[in-house]
Design an enzyme around this catalytic site. Sequence first.
Site, PDB file in Angstrom:
ATOM      1  N   ASP A  46      -2.437  14.415   6.582  1.00 54.88           N
ATOM      2  CA  ASP A  46      -2.077  13.116   6.011  1.00 54.88           C
ATOM      3  C   ASP A  46      -0.909  13.208   5.034  1.00 54.88           C
ATOM      4  O   ASP A  46      -1.124  13.101   3.827  1.00 54.88           O
ATOM      5  CB  ASP A  46      -3.302  12.510   5.308  1.00 54.88           C
ATOM      6  CG  ASP A  46      -3.069  11.065   4.897  1.00 54.88           C
ATOM      7  OD1 ASP A  46      -2.123  10.450   5.408  1.00 54.88           O
ATOM      8  OD2 ASP A  46      -3.839  10.557   4.060  1.00 54.88           O
ATOM      9  N   ASN A  91      -3.319  -1.532   7.407  1.00 54.17           N
ATOM     10  CA  ASN A  91      -4.695  -1.944   7.081  1.00 54.17           C
ATOM     11  C   ASN A  91      -4.706  -3.466   7.002  1.00 54.17           C
ATOM     12  O   ASN A  91      -4.300  -4.041   6.001  1.00 54.17           O
ATOM     13  CB  ASN A  91      -5.139  -1.325   5.758  1.00 54.17           C
ATOM     14  CG  ASN A  91      -5.252   0.187   5.868  1.00 54.17           C
ATOM     15  OD1 ASN A  91      -5.944   0.684   6.746  1.00 54.17           O
ATOM     16  ND2 ASN A  91      -4.550   0.899   5.013  1.00 54.17           N
ATOM     17  N   GLU A 129       5.758   9.566  12.961  1.00 52.08           N
ATOM     18  CA  GLU A 129       5.592   8.752  11.750  1.00 52.08           C
ATOM     19  C   GLU A 129       5.818   9.629  10.520  1.00 52.08           C
ATOM     20  O   GLU A 129       5.091  10.599  10.291  1.00 52.08           O
ATOM     21  CB  GLU A 129       4.185   8.142  11.716  1.00 52.08           C
ATOM     22  CG  GLU A 129       3.942   7.246  10.517  1.00 52.08           C
ATOM     23  CD  GLU A 129       2.551   6.604  10.505  1.00 52.08           C
ATOM     24  OE1 GLU A 129       2.197   5.885  11.469  1.00 52.08           O
ATOM     25  OE2 GLU A 129       1.800   6.826   9.543  1.00 52.08           O
ATOM     26  N   GLU A 171       3.672   9.025  -1.418  1.00 51.41           N
ATOM     27  CA  GLU A 171       2.233   8.974  -1.708  1.00 51.41           C
ATOM     28  C   GLU A 171       1.698  10.273  -2.323  1.00 51.41           C
ATOM     29  O   GLU A 171       1.051  10.253  -3.353  1.00 51.41           O
ATOM     30  CB  GLU A 171       1.456   8.649  -0.425  1.00 51.41           C
ATOM     31  CG  GLU A 171      -0.049   8.714  -0.622  1.00 51.41           C
ATOM     32  CD  GLU A 171      -0.842   8.394   0.640  1.00 51.41           C
ATOM     33  OE1 GLU A 171      -0.223   8.157   1.698  1.00 51.41           O
ATOM     34  OE2 GLU A 171      -2.077   8.387   0.560  1.00 51.41           O
ATOM     35  N   LYS A 178      -3.594   0.110  13.973  1.00 58.21           N
ATOM     36  CA  LYS A 178      -4.413   1.203  13.429  1.00 58.21           C
ATOM     37  C   LYS A 178      -5.841   0.904  13.864  1.00 58.21           C
ATOM     38  O   LYS A 178      -6.434  -0.083  13.419  1.00 58.21           O
ATOM     39  CB  LYS A 178      -4.297   1.227  11.906  1.00 58.21           C
ATOM     40  CG  LYS A 178      -5.286   2.150  11.201  1.00 58.21           C
ATOM     41  CD  LYS A 178      -4.969   2.266   9.711  1.00 58.21           C
ATOM     42  CE  LYS A 178      -6.024   3.072   8.979  1.00 58.21           C
ATOM     43  NZ  LYS A 178      -5.654   3.330   7.572  1.00 58.21           N
ATOM     44  N   GLU A 187     -10.517   4.796   9.269  1.00 63.88           N
ATOM     45  CA  GLU A 187     -10.721   4.294   7.915  1.00 63.88           C
ATOM     46  C   GLU A 187     -11.267   2.870   7.910  1.00 63.88           C
ATOM     47  O   GLU A 187     -10.790   1.998   7.186  1.00 63.88           O
ATOM     48  CB  GLU A 187      -9.419   4.390   7.109  1.00 63.88           C
ATOM     49  CG  GLU A 187      -8.960   5.833   6.935  1.00 63.88           C
ATOM     50  CD  GLU A 187      -7.711   5.995   6.083  1.00 63.88           C
ATOM     51  OE1 GLU A 187      -6.873   5.078   6.048  1.00 63.88           O
ATOM     52  OE2 GLU A 187      -7.569   7.062   5.466  1.00 63.88           O
ATOM     53  N   GLU A 219       0.849  -1.193   0.000  1.00 63.73           N
ATOM     54  CA  GLU A 219       0.000   0.000   0.000  1.00 63.73           C
ATOM     55  C   GLU A 219       0.879   1.236   0.000  1.00 63.73           C
ATOM     56  O   GLU A 219       1.827   1.349   0.781  1.00 63.73           O
ATOM     57  CB  GLU A 219      -0.916  -0.002   1.233  1.00 63.73           C
ATOM     58  CG  GLU A 219      -1.858   1.192   1.203  1.00 63.73           C
ATOM     59  CD  GLU A 219      -3.135   0.974   1.996  1.00 63.73           C
ATOM     60  OE1 GLU A 219      -3.628  -0.166   2.040  1.00 63.73           O
ATOM     61  OE2 GLU A 219      -3.625   1.949   2.571  1.00 63.73           O
TER      62      GLU A 219
END
Length: 689
Positions: free
Chosen positions: A379, A210, A401, A407, A303, A307, A168
């Site tokens: 983000d 995720n 982080e 991204e 997490k 989301e 991802e």
Amino acid sequence: MNQYDDCWLRYSCVVEGERLDSYRRWCTHAYVAETAPELNAVRDELRRALPELLGTDPHLWQHPPTTVEGFLAIGTPADMEMIAESVPVDVVHDLDDGGFLIRSVSWDGMDCLVVTAPTDRGLVYGTFHLLRLMQIGEPIEELSVREEPAYEHRVLNQWDTPFHRSVERGYGGESIFDWERLPDLRPRYEAYARLLASVGINGIVLNNVNTTKPSRASANDAFEAFEGWQLLESRRLEDLTGLASMFRRYGIRTYLSVNFASPMLVGGLDTADPENPDVRAWWREKVDEIYDLIPDFGGFLVKADSEGQPGPYDYDRDHVAGANAIAAALEPHGGRVWWRAFVYGSHEDRAVQAYETFEPLDGAFADNVTVQIKNGPVDFQPREPVSTLFGAMSETNLGLELQITGEYTGQGVHATYHLPMWKEVLEFDTYADGEDTPVRSLFEDDGAGIVGVGNVGEDHNWTGHYLAQANLYAFGRVVWSPDRSTEAITEEWIHQTFGTDEDVVDTVSEILQHSWEACIDYETGGLGLMHMMHNGEEYLENHYHPSPKEWPGYHGASEDGIGVDRTESGSGYAAQYPPPIADRYNSVRTCPEKYLLFFHHLPWEYELTDGTTVVQRLYDNCFAGVEEIERLRERWHGLDGAIDDRRYRHVAERFDEQLAHAKRWRTVLTSYFYEYSGVPDEQGRIRDE
Ligand code: GCU
């Protein structure tokens, strides 16, 4: 051609003459302790590197060679009498885990070079450091190096999606791990471990945060599609042991991302309520099982409540209850929970959410919980102000982080170097403990640390774009030593990756150091706007193309102006900072231009300090960003023939694509600003496109 690129571990011989003689004198004979698996890694690395660097095969000894002139000795003082006799042992023992000394010493009438450390992991780092010095052609005759990592935890978050062959937000190809084939190991894993260890990374989370993938069609169908949660099944855990041992050889502890609902998904319970005794017992037993298999297991990354991932809110519990329940199971084994602060909520302005959720919980997390916070409140945008949480949780172990992968910064097609961004974050004064509490000072206590979301996949060049290798390198180096300058880190990467030719070094260094600001300009207009990216059809996909109409809430464009009011009259986000920062950002006069529209909604024709209007500055920056990419692309073209063709052509092609894409960004953004403001560009450039 190698199966995969060597990145900065090429060991191409860069010196000749006296320097080469001295390298040969000290390093042709190496005496390496044999006590720990890490020392096998050290020996293997010497076998790989020294023939290249010295132009001759090294002799590896099991005892101090007495018949040669000078040798290299690597071990802890406890491993080797020769070392205990030739270096100040108390100085070695004072070093933190990972620290090392490299000293030129005299022993038994002979000149030697010693790499020593209090722990085996330190010997790995010391060896890589010495090899780095030689790769960049530094003298090694009179060495006295003392190094220690700034932080205990320096962790790579590999968002590899098990059984889906994908990473991802990874743009370097498919999964690096061949999950179905484990426990078999591919040589590539070791090559990866070497890259990480060579820059001091000491932990890896193997899989994507995720661990399930919520279906967009139906919220009830929450556990379909992603199977990362399965890694906690006994058969899968057994498969991981070989991988974990391989990483251990390089001083890297293995961690897993786990699903908060694992007691249900894996354990078959009917709840994952953190206060439920069966749930707590399940975590305990599961963790015991893991430590039987992987004795140095690092812990879990979670997490939760974000989301679509399950979390304590599903049971009306807070994040402390959720994190501490899992931490209690890990605590007897020395394991840690990294609990992410990336949460959404009911607020219209997402920026305020993490602080509102976590600040009230300061001081309540267990000692072996680290709250992992993204650098900015939204983000991983090209530029964000630093998250307010860093100044607000002094009683909690904090983790920063960062995103190594690109991204929102061109996804491995654009050359965007993140180190200047990280430096800006690390130097930001949080006022957490009064003035002069920069972000970088917050992770020095045990239990705190810095993590990076990785950019590696199974592409030959690992990171999709050759220049993106610099982001992985720089992450490790800056987290080891945040005081080291951007110039120094960048230059050492170039030396090892492309050699020491001055023109090459200057060119690549300039490209890297200017790339981030250029990306900010063409992707945002440079005044603090953000998230004007397209969100693709697929869940959590894309973020590459411009699409400012899609997310108006993030940039606040309207007929009367642009920007988001985050002052007292707006969402109030600015007030989450300690007063000196809050005051600075709350006032439109003192708010730095780079964050202006992040904190303020201003008329399109509001005049900036130099008399330029907001909208004109946005136009100018969008154009400047594209021009800068044109210039950097030209600079790269100047390297034709100066570096190998493969890498030259690859980057040149990427630059063509980047330029076309940057122009697309410029066109979409400037037209959008024009459409809303009705104010033409003073230079008439928009209509010309
Ligand atoms: C972003 C990113 C997702 C990721 C999420 C996270 O939203 O686009 O891919 O899952 O951050 O950090 O968890």
